[in-house]
Design a protein around this motif. Structure first.
Motif, PDB file in Angstrom:
ATOM      1  N   GLU A   1      -4.596  63.641  23.350  1.00 39.21           N
ATOM      2  CA  GLU A   1      -5.189  64.237  24.542  1.00 39.21           C
ATOM      3  C   GLU A   1      -6.677  63.924  24.691  1.00 39.21           C
ATOM      4  OE1 GLU A   1      -4.116  68.275  25.293  1.00 39.21           O
ATOM      5  OE2 GLU A   1      -2.079  67.936  24.583  1.00 39.21           O
ATOM      6  N   TYR A   2      -7.288  63.335  23.673  1.00 37.09           N
ATOM      7  CA  TYR A   2      -8.719  63.024  23.711  1.00 37.09           C
ATOM      8  C   TYR A   2      -9.000  61.532  23.864  1.00 37.09           C
ATOM      9  CZ  TYR A   2      -8.908  67.783  22.013  1.00 37.09           C
ATOM     10  OH  TYR A   2      -8.744  69.134  21.879  1.00 37.09           O
ATOM     11  N   CYS A   3      -8.011  60.712  23.606  1.00 39.91           N
ATOM     12  CA  CYS A   3      -8.164  59.260  23.752  1.00 39.91           C
ATOM     13  C   CYS A   3      -6.785  58.681  24.095  1.00 39.91           C
ATOM     14  CB  CYS A   3      -8.736  58.641  22.484  1.00 39.91           C
ATOM     15  SG  CYS A   3      -7.666  58.742  21.035  1.00 39.91           S
ATOM     16  N   ARG A   4      -6.649  57.402  24.093  1.00 39.00           N
ATOM     17  CA  ARG A   4      -5.374  56.781  24.460  1.00 39.00           C
ATOM     18  C   ARG A   4      -4.559  56.325  23.242  1.00 39.00           C
ATOM     19  NH1 ARG A   4      -4.794  57.222  29.740  1.00 39.00           N
ATOM     20  NH2 ARG A   4      -6.595  56.828  31.027  1.00 39.00           N
ATOM     21  N   ASN A   5      -4.993  56.677  22.050  1.00 37.79           N
ATOM     22  CA  ASN A   5      -4.256  56.309  20.845  1.00 37.79           C
ATOM     23  C   ASN A   5      -2.970  57.120  20.738  1.00 37.79           C
ATOM     24  OD1 ASN A   5      -6.282  54.540  20.069  1.00 37.79           O
ATOM     25  ND2 ASN A   5      -7.344  56.085  18.863  1.00 37.79           N
TER      26      ASN A   5
ATOM     27  N   MET B   1      -0.918  73.998  22.938  1.00 39.04           N
ATOM     28  CA  MET B   1      -0.449  72.932  22.098  1.00 39.04           C
ATOM     29  C   MET B   1      -1.234  71.670  22.451  1.00 39.04           C
ATOM     30  SD  MET B   1       3.436  71.635  21.355  1.00 39.04           S
ATOM     31  CE  MET B   1       4.037  72.657  22.623  1.00 39.04           C
ATOM     32  N   ILE B   2      -1.758  71.015  21.429  1.00 36.95           N
ATOM     33  CA  ILE B   2      -2.558  69.814  21.629  1.00 36.95           C
ATOM     34  C   ILE B   2      -1.954  68.671  20.803  1.00 36.95           C
ATOM     35  CG2 ILE B   2      -4.828  68.744  21.331  1.00 36.95           C
ATOM     36  CD1 ILE B   2      -6.026  71.573  21.474  1.00 36.95           C
ATOM     37  N   TYR B   3      -1.701  67.554  21.461  1.00 36.59           N
ATOM     38  CA  TYR B   3      -1.257  66.348  20.768  1.00 36.59           C
ATOM     39  C   TYR B   3      -2.499  65.536  20.451  1.00 36.59           C
ATOM     40  CZ  TYR B   3       3.435  67.473  22.353  1.00 36.59           C
ATOM     41  OH  TYR B   3       4.634  68.103  22.564  1.00 36.59           O
ATOM     42  N   CYS B   4      -2.623  65.085  19.188  1.00 41.68           N
ATOM     43  CA  CYS B   4      -3.841  64.360  18.828  1.00 41.68           C
ATOM     44  C   CYS B   4      -3.565  63.274  17.787  1.00 41.68           C
ATOM     45  CB  CYS B   4      -4.905  65.322  18.316  1.00 41.68           C
ATOM     46  SG  CYS B   4      -4.407  66.246  16.865  1.00 41.68           S
ATOM     47  N   CYS B   5      -4.489  62.339  17.733  1.00 47.52           N
ATOM     48  CA  CYS B   5      -4.437  61.261  16.749  1.00 47.52           C
ATOM     49  C   CYS B   5      -5.165  61.709  15.478  1.00 47.52           C
ATOM     50  CB  CYS B   5      -5.072  59.997  17.325  1.00 47.52           C
ATOM     51  SG  CYS B   5      -6.833  60.165  17.678  1.00 47.52           S
ATOM     52  N   GLU B   6      -5.165  60.856  14.468  1.00 46.47           N
ATOM     53  CA  GLU B   6      -5.846  61.151  13.204  1.00 46.47           C
ATOM     54  C   GLU B   6      -7.340  61.429  13.422  1.00 46.47           C
ATOM     55  OE1 GLU B   6      -4.861  61.195   9.927  1.00 46.47           O
ATOM     56  OE2 GLU B   6      -2.769  60.643  10.196  1.00 46.47           O
ATOM     57  N   GLU B   7      -7.945  60.683  14.315  1.00 47.37           N
ATOM     58  CA  GLU B   7      -9.392  60.784  14.545  1.00 47.37           C
ATOM     59  C   GLU B   7      -9.795  62.132  15.167  1.00 47.37           C
ATOM     60  OE1 GLU B   7     -12.799  58.565  17.240  1.00 47.37           O
ATOM     61  OE2 GLU B   7     -10.938  57.508  16.802  1.00 47.37           O
ATOM     62  N   HIS B   8      -8.934  62.712  15.995  1.00 46.38           N
ATOM     63  CA  HIS B   8      -9.298  63.919  16.736  1.00 46.38           C
ATOM     64  C   HIS B   8      -8.625  65.194  16.225  1.00 46.38           C
ATOM     65  CE1 HIS B   8     -10.401  60.785  19.774  1.00 46.38           C
ATOM     66  NE2 HIS B   8     -11.501  61.518  19.704  1.00 46.38           N
ATOM     67  N   VAL B   9      -8.009  65.151  15.066  1.00 44.64           N
ATOM     68  CA  VAL B   9      -7.296  66.331  14.565  1.00 44.64           C
ATOM     69  C   VAL B   9      -8.258  67.491  14.291  1.00 44.64           C
ATOM     70  CG1 VAL B   9      -7.257  65.668  12.118  1.00 44.64           C
ATOM     71  CG2 VAL B   9      -5.447  67.107  13.038  1.00 44.64           C
ATOM     72  N   GLU B  10      -9.424  67.220  13.770  1.00 51.20           N
ATOM     73  CA  GLU B  10     -10.392  68.296  13.501  1.00 51.20           C
ATOM     74  C   GLU B  10     -10.865  68.948  14.797  1.00 51.20           C
ATOM     75  OE1 GLU B  10     -13.531  67.539  10.687  1.00 51.20           O
ATOM     76  OE2 GLU B  10     -12.261  66.083   9.647  1.00 51.20           O
ATOM     77  N   LEU B  11     -11.081  68.154  15.822  1.00 49.20           N
ATOM     78  CA  LEU B  11     -11.480  68.682  17.119  1.00 49.20           C
ATOM     79  C   LEU B  11     -10.386  69.592  17.686  1.00 49.20           C
ATOM     80  CD1 LEU B  11     -13.333  68.838  19.584  1.00 49.20           C
ATOM     81  CD2 LEU B  11     -12.326  66.683  20.362  1.00 49.20           C
ATOM     82  N   ALA B  12      -9.147  69.151  17.607  1.00 50.48           N
ATOM     83  CA  ALA B  12      -8.029  69.952  18.112  1.00 50.48           C
ATOM     84  C   ALA B  12      -7.903  71.267  17.350  1.00 50.48           C
ATOM     85  CB  ALA B  12      -6.730  69.156  18.021  1.00 50.48           C
ATOM     86  N   LEU B  13      -8.081  71.232  16.038  1.00 51.96           N
ATOM     87  CA  LEU B  13      -8.036  72.467  15.242  1.00 51.96           C
ATOM     88  C   LEU B  13      -9.142  73.425  15.677  1.00 51.96           C
ATOM     89  CD1 LEU B  13      -7.370  70.902  11.733  1.00 51.96           C
ATOM     90  CD2 LEU B  13      -5.800  72.383  12.991  1.00 51.96           C
ATOM     91  N   ASP B  14     -10.336  72.908  15.888  1.00 54.42           N
ATOM     92  CA  ASP B  14     -11.460  73.740  16.327  1.00 54.42           C
ATOM     93  C   ASP B  14     -11.205  74.358  17.703  1.00 54.42           C
ATOM     94  OD1 ASP B  14     -12.873  73.261  14.004  1.00 54.42           O
ATOM     95  OD2 ASP B  14     -14.130  71.689  14.880  1.00 54.42           O
TER      96      ASP B  14
END
Length: 53
Positions: A40-44, A1-14
């Motif tokens: 999980e990829y930035c502080r947003n 399970m990955i928590y992500c912001c709008e900017e990193h959603v594609e990365l999390a899906l991949d």
């Protein structure tokens, strides 16, 4: 399970597809949980939860 912001959603899906070889699920985080959950990829603030099915 990955928590992500709008900017990193594609990365999390991949990452889920690459790690689990399955189609991921994408859910928006409840408003109550957004306050304390960060990407999980930035502080947003996290907006989505990406998980394996």
């Amino acid at each position: 399970m990955i928590y992500c912001c709008e900017e990193h959603v594609e990365l999390a899906l991949d990452v889920i597809v690459d790690d689990y070889m399955t189609s991921p699920t994408l859910e928006k985080i409840d408003e109550e949980k957004k306050i304390s959950t960060t990407c999980e990829y930035c502080r947003n603030l996290a907006v989505y939860v990406v998980a394996n099915s």
